[in-house]
Design an enzyme around this catalytic site. Structure first.
Site, PDB file in Angstrom:
ATOM      1  N   SER A 103      -7.159  -3.586 -10.376  1.00 55.41           N
ATOM      2  CA  SER A 103      -6.315  -4.715 -10.782  1.00 55.41           C
ATOM      3  C   SER A 103      -6.614  -5.152 -12.212  1.00 55.41           C
ATOM      4  O   SER A 103      -7.711  -4.915 -12.738  1.00 55.41           O
ATOM      5  CB  SER A 103      -6.539  -5.903  -9.851  1.00 55.41           C
TER       6      SER A 103
HETATM    7  N1  SAH Z   1      -9.241  -5.189  -6.092  1.00 55.91           N
HETATM    8  C1  SAH Z   1      -8.999  -3.782  -6.195  1.00 55.91           C
HETATM    9  C2  SAH Z   1      -7.526  -3.532  -6.034  1.00 55.91           C
HETATM   10  C3  SAH Z   1      -7.219  -2.182  -5.559  1.00 55.91           C
HETATM   11  S1  SAH Z   1      -5.490  -1.895  -5.294  1.00 55.91           S
HETATM   12  C4  SAH Z   1      -9.467  -3.302  -7.557  1.00 55.91           C
HETATM   13  O1  SAH Z   1      -9.402  -4.078  -8.513  1.00 55.91           O
HETATM   14  O2  SAH Z   1      -9.864  -2.151  -7.690  1.00 55.91           O
HETATM   15  C5  SAH Z   1      -5.329  -2.357  -3.613  1.00 55.91           C
HETATM   16  C6  SAH Z   1      -6.046  -1.520  -2.611  1.00 55.91           C
HETATM   17  O3  SAH Z   1      -5.610  -1.963  -1.316  1.00 55.91           O
HETATM   18  C7  SAH Z   1      -5.780  -0.034  -2.662  1.00 55.91           C
HETATM   19  O4  SAH Z   1      -6.973   0.651  -2.832  1.00 55.91           O
HETATM   20  C8  SAH Z   1      -5.150   0.285  -1.299  1.00 55.91           C
HETATM   21  O5  SAH Z   1      -5.542   1.542  -0.780  1.00 55.91           O
HETATM   22  C9  SAH Z   1      -5.686  -0.864  -0.440  1.00 55.91           C
HETATM   23  N2  SAH Z   1      -4.913  -1.150   0.767  1.00 55.91           N
HETATM   24  C10 SAH Z   1      -3.568  -1.186   0.925  1.00 55.91           C
HETATM   25  N3  SAH Z   1      -3.253  -1.504   2.214  1.00 55.91           N
HETATM   26  C11 SAH Z   1      -4.435  -1.687   2.864  1.00 55.91           C
HETATM   27  C12 SAH Z   1      -4.781  -2.003   4.199  1.00 55.91           C
HETATM   28  N4  SAH Z   1      -3.868  -2.212   5.163  1.00 55.91           N
HETATM   29  N5  SAH Z   1      -6.100  -2.093   4.522  1.00 55.91           N
HETATM   30  C13 SAH Z   1      -7.066  -1.884   3.589  1.00 55.91           C
HETATM   31  N6  SAH Z   1      -6.792  -1.559   2.314  1.00 55.91           N
HETATM   32  C14 SAH Z   1      -5.494  -1.457   1.949  1.00 55.91           C
END
Ligand code: SAH
Length: 229
Positions: free
Chosen positions: A80
């Site tokens: 993010s």
């Molecule tokens: N805060 C993280 C954001 C990653 S993007 C960062 O800054 O790196 C969001 C993430 O949510 C992705 O890795 C995706 O695989 C995960 N995601 C999406 N749906 C999900 C679910 N149902 N359960 C767990 N993770 C999920």
């Protein structure tokens, strides 16, 4: 792991990461930039100023790591934008020792910020490759979150109730299962919507009802069900 010696960040175990004056300088600029965009929580700004974001990115391009931008990571996901991480962290208003459930570990960068704020973090990621990578990296940095490979829609009922819940992917709606895992008085921060998401806080009031407040719009990767190995 392919990291080199660092004098400037206190990493546990045998893992070391280069964190030189250039990284630190760029990070100070990033802190100024997100402060100018309205982040005023000192603890959040200090966490962003301390955590080496370049270590969470695939090729550690420092120019990208300290730009206020989202960036691709493994499994077609994104780390993010720092402003978004700071905004969600500020809305959460973490006090030391609070139990926090995070949905969407991704790179683990937001997880590190929560740990740095003193939270006991439980984080769920549906992509195994990301969960494993983030767990190793965060442990190596000396943070101790519990990273679970699983479906975030289900939360972690075994470890509930939580003081705070943060969702870092675009949710189709407010998942009732996650609201149920909040303590009374607890707060969820969640982006809701399909292509564009409205950031919302959901307070669980004394009658166990939702009190919802809307903030600005953001763009996240979608929250999807089921695990991916
Ligand atoms: N805060 C993280 C954001 C990653 S993007 C960062 O800054 O790196 C969001 C993430 O949510 C992705 O890795 C995706 O695989 C995960 N995601 C999406 N749906 C999900 C679910 N149902 N359960 C767990 N993770 C999920």
């Amino acid at each position: 792991m392919n990291f080199q010696f660092s004098e400037s960040f206190n990493f546990a175990t045998d893992m070391t990461i280069i964190d030189n004056f250039k990284h630190q300088g760029l990070r100070r600029k990033l802190v100024d930039e997100i402060a100018a965009k309205g982040i005023n929580d000192k603890a959040v700004l200090a966490a962003i100023g301390k955590i080496p974001r370049h270590a969470f990115m695939d090729n550690a391009f420092i120019e990208f790591a300290y730009a206020d931008k989202a960036f691709p990571i493994d499994a077609g996901q994104t780390i993010s934008q720092p402003y978004t991480v700071a905004f969600q962290s500020q809305l959460l208003g973490i006090s030391k020792g609070e139990k926090v459930l995070e949905i969407g570990t991704g790179s683990g960068y937001q997880t590190a910020v929560l740990c740095e704020l003193g939270a006991k973090v439980f984080s769920i990621e549906r992509h195994k490759v990301l969960a494993d990578k983030a767990r190793t990296l965060l442990q190596g940095m000396g943070y101790m979150p519990k990273i679970h490979f699983g479906d975030g829609f289900k939360g972690l009922p075994v470890f509930a109730p939580f003081d705070k819940v943060i969702i870092t992917c675009g949710a189709p709606e407010i998942p009732v299962s996650l609201f149920e895992q909040l303590k009374p008085g607890g707060l969820m921060v969640i982006p809701v919507g399909e292509n564009v998401q409205v950031m919302k806080t959901v307070l669980k009031n004394a009658n166990n009802e939702m009190e919802i407040t809307d903030f600005n719009t953001f763009r996240f990767v979608p929250m999807l069900g089921d695990k991916v190995r």
